[in-house]
Structure formats: structure tokens, C-alpha cells
Design a protein around this motif. Structure first.
Motif, PDB file in Angstrom:
ATOM      1  N   PRO A  81      -8.548   5.038 -15.014  1.00  0.00           N
ATOM      2  CA  PRO A  81      -7.491   6.044 -15.125  1.00  0.00           C
ATOM      3  C   PRO A  81      -6.158   5.371 -15.461  1.00  0.00           C
ATOM      4  O   PRO A  81      -6.012   4.163 -15.262  1.00  0.00           O
ATOM      5  CB  PRO A  81      -7.446   6.673 -13.736  1.00  0.00           C
ATOM      6  CG  PRO A  81      -8.056   5.675 -12.834  1.00  0.00           C
ATOM      7  CD  PRO A  81      -9.050   4.904 -13.648  1.00  0.00           C
ATOM      8  N   PRO A  82      -5.196   6.111 -15.973  1.00  0.00           N
ATOM      9  CA  PRO A  82      -3.887   5.543 -16.308  1.00  0.00           C
ATOM     10  C   PRO A  82      -3.273   4.857 -15.090  1.00  0.00           C
ATOM     11  O   PRO A  82      -3.498   5.273 -13.954  1.00  0.00           O
ATOM     12  CB  PRO A  82      -3.046   6.758 -16.719  1.00  0.00           C
ATOM     13  CG  PRO A  82      -4.041   7.814 -17.059  1.00  0.00           C
ATOM     14  CD  PRO A  82      -5.260   7.544 -16.267  1.00  0.00           C
ATOM     15  N   MET A  83      -2.544   3.824 -15.322  1.00  0.00           N
ATOM     16  CA  MET A  83      -1.976   3.011 -14.261  1.00  0.00           C
ATOM     17  C   MET A  83      -0.803   3.714 -13.608  1.00  0.00           C
ATOM     18  O   MET A  83       0.007   4.315 -14.261  1.00  0.00           O
ATOM     19  CB  MET A  83      -1.475   1.692 -14.858  1.00  0.00           C
ATOM     20  CG  MET A  83      -2.500   0.606 -14.764  1.00  0.00           C
ATOM     21  SD  MET A  83      -2.768   0.203 -13.060  1.00  0.00           S
ATOM     22  CE  MET A  83      -1.087  -0.119 -12.568  1.00  0.00           C
ATOM     23  N   LEU A  84      -0.719   3.567 -12.268  1.00  0.00           N
ATOM     24  CA  LEU A  84       0.454   3.888 -11.482  1.00  0.00           C
ATOM     25  C   LEU A  84       1.505   4.727 -12.222  1.00  0.00           C
ATOM     26  O   LEU A  84       2.519   4.209 -12.667  1.00  0.00           O
ATOM     27  CB  LEU A  84       1.098   2.561 -11.082  1.00  0.00           C
ATOM     28  CG  LEU A  84       0.195   1.671 -10.219  1.00  0.00           C
ATOM     29  CD1 LEU A  84       0.790   0.311 -10.023  1.00  0.00           C
ATOM     30  CD2 LEU A  84      -0.071   2.328  -8.905  1.00  0.00           C
ATOM     31  N   PRO A  85       1.287   6.006 -12.326  1.00  0.00           N
ATOM     32  CA  PRO A  85       2.061   6.793 -13.295  1.00  0.00           C
ATOM     33  C   PRO A  85       3.578   6.669 -13.161  1.00  0.00           C
ATOM     34  O   PRO A  85       4.237   6.232 -14.077  1.00  0.00           O
ATOM     35  CB  PRO A  85       1.583   8.215 -13.057  1.00  0.00           C
ATOM     36  CG  PRO A  85       0.776   8.210 -11.821  1.00  0.00           C
ATOM     37  CD  PRO A  85       0.368   6.822 -11.556  1.00  0.00           C
ATOM     38  N   THR A  86       4.119   7.078 -11.994  1.00  0.00           N
ATOM     39  CA  THR A  86       5.572   7.235 -11.973  1.00  0.00           C
ATOM     40  C   THR A  86       6.257   6.545 -10.794  1.00  0.00           C
ATOM     41  O   THR A  86       7.401   6.854 -10.516  1.00  0.00           O
ATOM     42  CB  THR A  86       5.900   8.748 -11.920  1.00  0.00           C
ATOM     43  OG1 THR A  86       5.176   9.311 -10.825  1.00  0.00           O
ATOM     44  CG2 THR A  86       5.501   9.428 -13.215  1.00  0.00           C
ATOM     45  N   LEU A  87       5.597   5.671 -10.101  1.00  0.00           N
ATOM     46  CA  LEU A  87       6.258   5.037  -8.953  1.00  0.00           C
ATOM     47  C   LEU A  87       7.302   4.041  -9.428  1.00  0.00           C
ATOM     48  O   LEU A  87       7.053   3.239 -10.321  1.00  0.00           O
ATOM     49  CB  LEU A  87       5.241   4.311  -8.071  1.00  0.00           C
ATOM     50  CG  LEU A  87       4.261   5.164  -7.266  1.00  0.00           C
ATOM     51  CD1 LEU A  87       3.415   4.279  -6.363  1.00  0.00           C
ATOM     52  CD2 LEU A  87       4.981   6.207  -6.435  1.00  0.00           C
ATOM     53  N   THR A  88       8.465   4.084  -8.788  1.00  0.00           N
ATOM     54  CA  THR A  88       9.474   3.073  -9.070  1.00  0.00           C
ATOM     55  C   THR A  88       9.114   1.794  -8.313  1.00  0.00           C
ATOM     56  O   THR A  88       8.224   1.791  -7.463  1.00  0.00           O
ATOM     57  CB  THR A  88      10.849   3.561  -8.586  1.00  0.00           C
ATOM     58  OG1 THR A  88      10.793   3.692  -7.144  1.00  0.00           O
ATOM     59  CG2 THR A  88      11.230   4.888  -9.214  1.00  0.00           C
ATOM     60  N   ALA A  89       9.845   0.732  -8.619  1.00  0.00           N
ATOM     61  CA  ALA A  89       9.577  -0.550  -7.943  1.00  0.00           C
ATOM     62  C   ALA A  89       9.771  -0.400  -6.433  1.00  0.00           C
ATOM     63  O   ALA A  89       8.980  -0.909  -5.634  1.00  0.00           O
ATOM     64  CB  ALA A  89      10.505  -1.627  -8.494  1.00  0.00           C
ATOM     65  N   ARG A  90      10.818   0.316  -6.045  1.00  0.00           N
ATOM     66  CA  ARG A  90      11.076   0.519  -4.623  1.00  0.00           C
ATOM     67  C   ARG A  90       9.953   1.324  -3.980  1.00  0.00           C
ATOM     68  O   ARG A  90       9.514   1.048  -2.864  1.00  0.00           O
ATOM     69  CB  ARG A  90      12.418   1.231  -4.441  1.00  0.00           C
ATOM     70  CG  ARG A  90      12.769   1.510  -2.983  1.00  0.00           C
ATOM     71  CD  ARG A  90      12.946   0.243  -2.193  1.00  0.00           C
ATOM     72  NE  ARG A  90      14.310  -0.235  -2.252  1.00  0.00           N
ATOM     73  CZ  ARG A  90      14.684  -1.446  -1.846  1.00  0.00           C
ATOM     74  NH1 ARG A  90      13.787  -2.307  -1.404  1.00  0.00           N
ATOM     75  NH2 ARG A  90      15.953  -1.806  -1.899  1.00  0.00           N
TER      76      ARG A  90
END
Lengths: 163, 244
Positions: free
Chosen positions: B150-159
Motif C-alpha cells: 500500500p502507499p507509504m505513510l500518507p500524511t503524517l508529519t515528522a513530528r
């Protein structure tokens, strides 16, 4: 006629080679881990790393040929996992004591390891700290276990062998 | 002038082995060690090493996120990622994070020296198995290497990734806040955002997500090994050795 008994040598003439050494076989599929274990063990005089193995099958072969006092053994390895190596080693060469050094910080896995015949269980994250004491205890046929708690501490337990 | 190397791995045994390997090379010096990703970033800031070797699976801040931070801190940082897994996703993430080298721990004794030499010469280095995977990816017509994933880590910010890791490791919001120098309320807000973005409903879901996406790593027990009968242990917890 008086007979004389030959005197071989006095205790003071005991050579370095004749001193009893704890002979250790290192078994881990990562050469870097074996290098690290060796570096830690070299601090102790009277101990000798007699060989290394990178998988379970090689571990059994070297245990039989080298007859170490202690086998330092990983659990997760190719060809044959450490628990099976321990069971077979303890059956075939019961003089060899097994100390697990593993990533599995799990009471259940530790119970399995001891059930397989190991005398020691140390977690890799604390191995640099616990290894020397663990080998000292296990080489005397006593049990040594040390899991890492969630708070980063550890509880080391050692005691008499059940045999 | 010696090449100064910073080692970051949560296992001291591994760091001892890496030190022993690297210090055999004249002209190289291990200038510092770190036991987690956060410490690695701080020590890199203080020590300004020439090369940084980073294990992926570290607590507090994993190696991939530490790599991102290191490159933010110093875009010229030369980072080699050291890992037990050559999963496609991990490789891509390591490259996306800015690592210039990727070495499997099982091959480290053989490849790490070559990797450092490559980075010193301003080249990149990948373990041969990684090269094969990358080549296989290029040869597939218009496909990514991990097309079945599946697509990687869609929308998480670094924090948000940082907080995901800390929560998945079992820390409370308060503990995470203390580590990150944030208020508990801020962490709670991030937590809510994370759960909403990823459509998660419990901490258990968060842990599963973190494991699947290699934000935290766990060691799997050996396969095909039925549990041995549990012995009755004669030794009871004691604080000192008992005589034989």
C-alpha cells in the motif's frame, strides 16, 4: 634400595597453558555481534573464545569438535534456531552449558530457553553489562537470567542449577 | 586528519563490534556513540562527525527519522543506515530520508568498510542485495519496486511520526511530551490528529500500524518451534549468587 618417586613440577612452576580456562563458543548469525561479544569477553583473563558459528548447524558441529565449556547462543538463526541447538547440544554433550544472548526480552521465551536446557538467558540490549557475570555463573553450572524491564532497568537472577 | 565516525545503535554489544571493526583502520576514529535516535542527532550536532552510522531499529527516535533530522540539521551529513531487514519499503524510506549508504547488519563486517570508503569519496553505497532489488525495480515496466504494498505513510508529519513511535513504544502522552519538550496538551492534539488521519481507534491499532510501517520493529520468535514444557524452576529470585 631406596626408590625415588619422580617429581614432575611444583605448583609454582605451573605454566600459563596449564591454568584452567573457560572455553567459549560464540554462536550468532551476525559477525558484528560476534565481534562485539568477543571484545567484551577479552576483558577477562582465564577465558578463551575457541570458535564461532554463524548458524545452528555449524553450532552443533563446532560444539562437538571443540567441546567448549560454555556456548553463547542466539535464538533467531538460519538453518536451525537456537532453541533446537540448545536441546540437541544438551542431549549430545551435556558437559556444555548454554547461555542465550538474544533480542527476545520475553519471560515466555526465557522459560522456553531454560526448558530447552540452557542455564543462562541475557537480553542483547544489556549484554555488554550482563555477559561477564552470566558466563561466570553459567560456567559454574548455575542459572543466570536477566531480562530488561520497560523502564530500562534489569533484574538479574542467579541461583543453583536444578540438576 | 582522521575520518571521524559516530555510531548509533541501541545495542552496546553491536557498538562494541562496530568499534572493533572500524578502529582497525588507520585514519578512522570513532568519535562518539549514541544509544537512540535522539541522542544520535544531538551528538552529531556537537561532534560534527564525517560519517554517521545509524541503526534503523532504535527506541525514542528510530533510525529513519533520525536520518531525516540529521539531514535537516546538516544537509551535507553522510549517513549510512544499518538494518536487519532489506524490505523494499525500508530501502525506499532510507533513500527518501537522505541516507547515502545502506548496509545489512548481517553483511556489516564485509560491507561497512567499503561503505565508509565510498562515502568518503562522495559516492553512495548499497549492499549488493539492495542493488539487486533496486535493479529489479528499474527493470519492471513503469512499476515501483513495491507495487504490491500500500502507499507509504500518507500524511503524517515528522513530528507526528515521532509521537507515533513514542506512543507505540508504550509511553504516555505526558512522557512523550517530556521527551519532546512539548506540552501534554500539544501531544494529545497530535495524537488525535494521528488517529483521525490514519483512521485508527485505539492504541492497539496504533501499535499495529507502527509495526507494519516499520516505525517500530519487533523481533519475531523462531518459526515452527512448539513451546517446550515449562519446567518447575528450583531457583527462586535471589539477589546474590547461591553457593553450588
Amino acid at each position: 634400595m631406596q626408590s625415588y618417586s619422580s617429581v614432575s613440577f611444583s605448583e609454582k612452576e605451573e605454566t600459563e597453558e596449564s591454568k584452567i580456562m573457560t572455553r567459549i563458543l560464540l554462536v550468532d548469525d551476525h559477525p558484528i555481534v560476534r565481534e562485539g561479544l568477543r571484545t567484551v569477553l577479552q576483558r577477562r583473563t582465564g577465558w578463551e573464545v575457541v570458535g564461532e558459528a554463524s548458524n545452528g548447524v555449524e553450532a552443533l558441529q563446532k560444539a562437538e569438535s571443540l567441546q567448549p565449556d560454555v556456548m553463547v547462543l542466539d535464538i533467531t538463526m538460519p538453518k536451525l534456531n537456537g532453541l533446537e541447538v540448545c536441546r540437541l547440544t544438551r542431549q549430545r554433550t551435556p558437559g556444555i552449558e548454554v547461555l542465550f544472548v538474544t533480542q527476545h526480552d520475553s519471560p515466555q521465551m526465557m522459560k522456553e530457553a531454560l526448558g530447552a536446557g540452557a542455564k543462562g538467558y541475557v537480553v542483547k540490549s544489556n549484554a555488554a553489562r550482563d555477559l561477564l557475570e552470566a558466563i561466570e555463573v553459567v560456567s559454574q553450572h548455575r542459572i543466570f537470567t536477566a531480562l530488561a524491564r520497560g523502564d530500562g532497568g534489569s533484574s538479574a537472577v542467579s541461583g543453583p542449577s536444578k540438576s | 586528519m582522521k575520518t571521524r565516525i559516530l555510531l548509533a545503535d541501541d545495542h552496546e554489544i553491536v557498538r562494541r563490534g562496530l568499534c572493533a571493526l572500524l578502529q582497525r583502520h588507520e585514519g578512522w576514529e570513532v568519535c562518539g556513540e549514541a544509544g537512540d535516535g535522539r541522542e544520535a542527532v544531538e551528538k552529531a550536532r556537537l561532534l560534527k562527525p564525517d560519517v554517521i552510522i545509524v541503526d534503523i531499529g532504535m527506541p525514542n527516535l528510530n533510525g529513519l527519522d533520525a536520518t531525516r533530522r540529521l539531514l535537516q540539521q546538516d544537509p551535507n551529513a553522510k549517513v549510512i543506515v544499518l538494518t536487519v531487514t532489506d524490505a523494499d519499503q525500508v530501502i525506499r524510506e532510507a533513500l527518501d530520508a537522505g541516507a547515502r549508504g545502506f548496509v545489512l547488519k548481517s553483511d556489516a563486517a564485509r560491507d561497512l568498510v567499503s561503505a565508509i570508503e565510498a562515502l568518503q569519496s562522495k559516492r553512495m553505497f548499497f549492499t549488493p542485495r539492495v542493488n539487486e532489488l533496486l535493479l529489479a525495480g528499474f527493470l519492471e515496466k513503469g512499476q515501483t519496486v513495491s507495487r504490491n504494498q500500500p502507499p507509504m505513510l500518507p500524511t503524517l508529519t515528522a513530528r507526528e511520526r515521532e509521537i507515533t513511535q513514542l506512543l507505540a513504544e508504550g509511553r504516555s502522552s505526558k512522557e512523550a511530551a517530556s521527551l519532546l519538550n512539548l506540552s501534554t496538551k500539544t501531544v494529545e492534539t497530535h495524537r488525535s490528529n494521528i488517529m483521525r488521519k490514519l483512521s485508527l481507534h485505539s492504541i492497539r491499532d496504533l501499535v499495529v500500524y507502527a509495526i507494519k510501517n516499520k516505525i517500530i520493529q519487533i523481533e519475531m520468535p523462531p518459526e515452527g518451534n512448539p513451546p517446550a514444557p515449562t519446567p518447575t524452576l528450583q531457583s527462586q529470585p535471589q539477589r546474590t549468587d547461591s553457593p553450588v
